[in-house]
Design an enzyme around this catalytic site. Structure first.
Site, PDB file in Angstrom:
ATOM      1  N   LYS A   1      -0.412   3.019  -3.702  1.00 53.99           N
ATOM      2  CA  LYS A   1      -1.414   3.463  -4.610  1.00 53.99           C
ATOM      3  C   LYS A   1      -2.491   2.524  -4.641  1.00 53.99           C
ATOM      4  O   LYS A   1      -3.692   2.544  -5.099  1.00 53.99           O
ATOM      5  CB  LYS A   1      -0.790   3.854  -5.807  1.00 53.99           C
ATOM      6  CG  LYS A   1       0.017   5.017  -6.096  1.00 53.99           C
ATOM      7  CD  LYS A   1      -0.839   6.192  -6.038  1.00 53.99           C
ATOM      8  CE  LYS A   1      -0.308   7.710  -6.629  1.00 53.99           C
ATOM      9  NZ  LYS A   1      -0.954   8.716  -6.510  1.00 53.99           N
TER      10      LYS A   1
ATOM     11  N   TYR B   1       5.748   2.473  -3.461  1.00 50.66           N
ATOM     12  CA  TYR B   1       4.750   3.450  -4.179  1.00 50.66           C
ATOM     13  C   TYR B   1       3.579   2.677  -4.949  1.00 50.66           C
ATOM     14  O   TYR B   1       2.502   3.235  -4.461  1.00 50.66           O
ATOM     15  CB  TYR B   1       5.612   4.108  -5.435  1.00 50.66           C
ATOM     16  CG  TYR B   1       4.750   5.033  -6.483  1.00 50.66           C
ATOM     17  CD1 TYR B   1       4.101   6.170  -5.770  1.00 50.66           C
ATOM     18  CD2 TYR B   1       4.452   4.364  -7.560  1.00 50.66           C
ATOM     19  CE1 TYR B   1       3.512   6.890  -7.047  1.00 50.66           C
ATOM     20  CE2 TYR B   1       3.899   5.310  -8.486  1.00 50.66           C
ATOM     21  CZ  TYR B   1       3.092   6.383  -8.117  1.00 50.66           C
ATOM     22  OH  TYR B   1       2.495   7.024  -8.976  1.00 50.66           O
TER      23      TYR B   1
END
Length: 267
Positions: A158, A154
């Site tokens: 990002k 994640y």
């Protein structure tokens, strides 16, 4: 409800606009006077959100280029313009150490969190923004610039979105401003495994004494989309309740402790 940053007569497209931060963003944009188109996977939720906003919606996956293209076409057909794009749809899976990550799950995280954002901006640019200008806001995360247990996929995806924001800001100027917001821990379903149970403990470790609400982030998004931020591009606005400075407080790393011992439920 009225907004301090009017967007009267402008049109906005919000991905993942039926829940959590995306829903709050769509509501704030509508309150600012914008015409709003929302997209999400659940058709019933899309219809309900569109009705609530007095706007339009389209159900589908951001991983599907045809869906993204159709969303841009829908906004142009019904609104005649597309001034604001908010890339909010995201996944926080796969969860766990990177040495155990499945390559297919890794690729899916990047497809949702990075590639979809690029594709949507490409379509909006070609269809309207190249000639008329506009603003793009990508919803990133405060975790994009530091490491944490079990959220490597994640965080890395990002971080790529954060760099994509800056790259696009340079390439699309001066017609289109491109910025991002980086929320800390916000009360959403995506982050429920972190803040519930143990919310009081987590909140106590934050300088501002509470976890975030979706509206906290939404107001930042609307500001970046508005003329109030007309000389801002390539920026990342941190909306984290002081997460970056929590090390100065006792118990400031309660979030990391929870990440080590809990994980998200599959969606």
């Amino acid at each position: 409800m009225t907004s301090s940053y009017p967007l009267d007569g402008r049109a906005a497209l919000v991905t993942g606009g039926t829940r959590g931060i995306g829903r709050a963003v769509a509501q704030e944009l509508a309150a600012a006077g914008a015409l709003v188109c929302v997209t999400a996977r659940n058709a019933d939720e899309v219809r309900a959100s569109a009705a609530e906003l007095g706007g339009i919606g389209l159900a589908g996956s951001v991983c599907d280029p045809d869906h993204l293209r159709a969303a841009v076409e829908l906004a142009l057909r019904d609104f005649g313009r597309i001034d604001v794009v908010v890339n909010n749809a995201a996944t926080n899976l796969p969860y766990g150490p990177l040495m155990d990550v499945d390559p297919a799950a890794w690729r899916e995280a990047f497809a949702v969190n990075v590639e979809a954002a690029l594709r949507l901006v490409q379509y909006a640019w070609r269809a309207w923004m190249r000639e008329h200008g506009g603003a793009v806001v990508n919803v990133c995360t405060e975790g994009a610039t530091h490491v944490g247990p079990n959220i490597g996929a994640y965080g890395t995806s990002k971080a790529a979105l954060l760099h994509l924001t800056r790259q696009l800001a340079g390439e699309l100027a001066p017609k289109v401003r491109v910025n991002s917001v980086s929320p800390g821990l916000v009360r959403t379903e995506l982050a429920r495994f972190v803040w519930e149970p143990g919310e009081a403990e987590v909140a106590a470790g934050l300088p501002l004494g509470r976890i975030g609400e979706p509206a906290d982030v939404a107001r930042a998004v609307v500001w970046l989309a508005s003329d109030a931020a007309q000389w801002v591009t390539g920026a990342d606005l941190l909306v984290d309740g002081g997460t970056r400075v929590r090390a100065a407080r006792p118990g400031g790393y309660a979030v990391h402790d929870r990440l080590r011992s809990h994980g998200p439920s599959p969606s």
